[in-house]
Design a protein around this motif. Structure first.
Motif, PDB file in Angstrom:
ATOM      1  N   LEU A  71       0.855  -1.201   0.000  1.00  0.00           N
ATOM      2  CA  LEU A  71       0.000   0.000   0.000  1.00  0.00           C
ATOM      3  C   LEU A  71       0.887   1.246   0.000  1.00  0.00           C
ATOM      4  CD1 LEU A  71      -2.630  -1.120   2.666  1.00  0.00           C
ATOM      5  CD2 LEU A  71      -2.967  -1.043   0.190  1.00  0.00           C
ATOM      6  N   PRO A  72       1.473   1.565  -1.155  1.00  0.00           N
ATOM      7  CA  PRO A  72       2.417   2.691  -1.211  1.00  0.00           C
ATOM      8  C   PRO A  72       1.787   4.060  -0.958  1.00  0.00           C
ATOM      9  CG  PRO A  72       1.936   1.848  -3.419  1.00  0.00           C
ATOM     10  CD  PRO A  72       1.333   0.884  -2.457  1.00  0.00           C
ATOM     11  N   LYS A  73       0.453   4.134  -0.988  1.00  0.00           N
ATOM     12  CA  LYS A  73      -0.203   5.423  -0.715  1.00  0.00           C
ATOM     13  C   LYS A  73      -0.076   5.830   0.749  1.00  0.00           C
ATOM     14  CE  LYS A  73      -3.662   5.531  -4.413  1.00  0.00           C
ATOM     15  NZ  LYS A  73      -5.114   5.608  -4.716  1.00  0.00           N
ATOM     16  N   ILE A  74       0.135   4.877   1.624  1.00  0.00           N
ATOM     17  CA  ILE A  74       0.271   5.176   3.050  1.00  0.00           C
ATOM     18  C   ILE A  74       1.511   6.038   3.281  1.00  0.00           C
ATOM     19  CG2 ILE A  74       0.911   4.146   5.284  1.00  0.00           C
ATOM     20  CD1 ILE A  74      -1.093   1.978   4.759  1.00  0.00           C
ATOM     21  N   LYS A  75       1.344   7.076   4.090  1.00  0.00           N
ATOM     22  CA  LYS A  75       2.442   7.982   4.417  1.00  0.00           C
ATOM     23  C   LYS A  75       2.789   7.827   5.892  1.00  0.00           C
ATOM     24  CE  LYS A  75       2.365   9.619   0.260  1.00  0.00           C
ATOM     25  NZ  LYS A  75       3.402   9.163  -0.695  1.00  0.00           N
ATOM     26  N   LEU A  76       4.062   7.547   6.155  1.00  0.00           N
ATOM     27  CA  LEU A  76       4.523   7.388   7.530  1.00  0.00           C
ATOM     28  C   LEU A  76       5.277   8.629   7.985  1.00  0.00           C
ATOM     29  CD1 LEU A  76       5.822   3.729   7.964  1.00  0.00           C
ATOM     30  CD2 LEU A  76       3.640   4.716   8.674  1.00  0.00           C
ATOM     31  N   HIS A  77       4.957   9.066   9.181  1.00  0.00           N
ATOM     32  CA  HIS A  77       5.543  10.268   9.765  1.00  0.00           C
ATOM     33  C   HIS A  77       6.354   9.892  10.995  1.00  0.00           C
ATOM     34  CE1 HIS A  77       2.775  13.106   7.538  1.00  0.00           C
ATOM     35  NE2 HIS A  77       2.137  11.956   7.394  1.00  0.00           N
ATOM     36  N   MET A  78       7.652  10.200  10.985  1.00  0.00           N
ATOM     37  CA  MET A  78       8.483   9.998  12.170  1.00  0.00           C
ATOM     38  C   MET A  78       8.270  11.190  13.094  1.00  0.00           C
ATOM     39  SD  MET A  78      10.546   8.762  14.338  1.00  0.00           S
ATOM     40  CE  MET A  78      11.205   7.229  13.689  1.00  0.00           C
ATOM     41  N   ILE A  79       7.691  10.914  14.273  1.00  0.00           N
ATOM     42  CA  ILE A  79       7.369  12.003  15.198  1.00  0.00           C
ATOM     43  C   ILE A  79       8.167  11.908  16.498  1.00  0.00           C
ATOM     44  CG2 ILE A  79       5.065  12.335  14.234  1.00  0.00           C
ATOM     45  CD1 ILE A  79       3.979  10.738  16.650  1.00  0.00           C
TER      46      ILE A  79
END
Length: 219
Positions: A71-79
């Motif tokens: 699912l390449p549409k998923i965006k991961l954010h390092m917080i």
């Protein structure tokens, strides 16, 4: 048809935001999924939500590694705070970094991006409350730090981020962040969490980091 609790919570948050900002652009909601298992996250993924926040590289790799491939549409954010020895994993898996706060880390990210031929969208974390125990660039050093990141390291600095003091009124800090964004000439503001996201929305936040309000309290 039963709707999963997390989806109900997300929809409620979106409605509360719309009621406050009327015709303005709706900010992106980062569902802070750190410490929550995939079983709690899958309903949101199936619902179509794409932005998720994690604070530890190793946990994120085990949780999201395979999902990101399918699912390449998923965006991961390092917080969370990034250890320099974890930068290669962060650059490989994540799409956004919200916690850039020192030159050594900036240089490490820049070098790793070249190695992996990948560009992340990056936020500079500001210590907006001038708290000794917190990470973040001091406001006095923000402009020179931003210039070094963009000119010397060629980083894509999309915006600025803050975690304001807990027991004080957030409004004044968020007003200040909004002004700093305009002065710096960046597009994005990462501020606002479960307990104060509407205050952040009122002050032009474009990314909200919301965890417990969506998933419930962590164990």
């Amino acid at each position: 048809m039963n709707i999963h609790k997390s989806i109900k919570n997300l929809l409620s948050i979106e409605e509360s935001i719309k009621s406050k900002i009327l015709s303005k652009k709706i900010p992106q909601i980062i569902a802070v999924s750190k410490t929550f298992p995939l079983a709690d996250i899958f309903p949101l993924i199936k619902h179509g939500h794409i932005n998720y926040g994690e604070n530890k590289a190793q946990e994120a790799i085990s949780k999201w590694g395979e999902i990101k491939k399918t699912l390449p549409k998923i965006k991961l954010h390092m917080i969370g705070k990034i250890q320099t020895n974890k930068v290669k994993y962060v650059v490989s898996l994540f799409d956004y970094i919200h916690t850039l706060d020192n030159i050594r880390l900036a240089e490490k990210i820049a070098n790793e991006q070249i190695k992996q031929n990948k560009k992340l969208k990056i936020f500079i974390q500001i210590n907006i409350g001038d708290e000794k125990q917190k990470n973040g660039i001091d406001i006095d050093n923000l402009y020179s730090f931003h210039k070094q990141c963009t000119k010397d390291f060629k980083l894509e600095i999309s915006g600025i981020m803050c975690i304001p003091p807990i027991n004080l009124d957030r409004q004044n800090y968020y007003i200040q962040m909004s002004k700093l964004k305009d002065i710096l000439g960046v597009q994005e503001l990462s501020m606002g969490m479960s307990d104060d996201y509407l205050v952040a929305v009122k002050n032009n936040s474009t990314y909200l980091r919301i965890g417990s309000k969506i998933f419930g309290q962590r164990g």
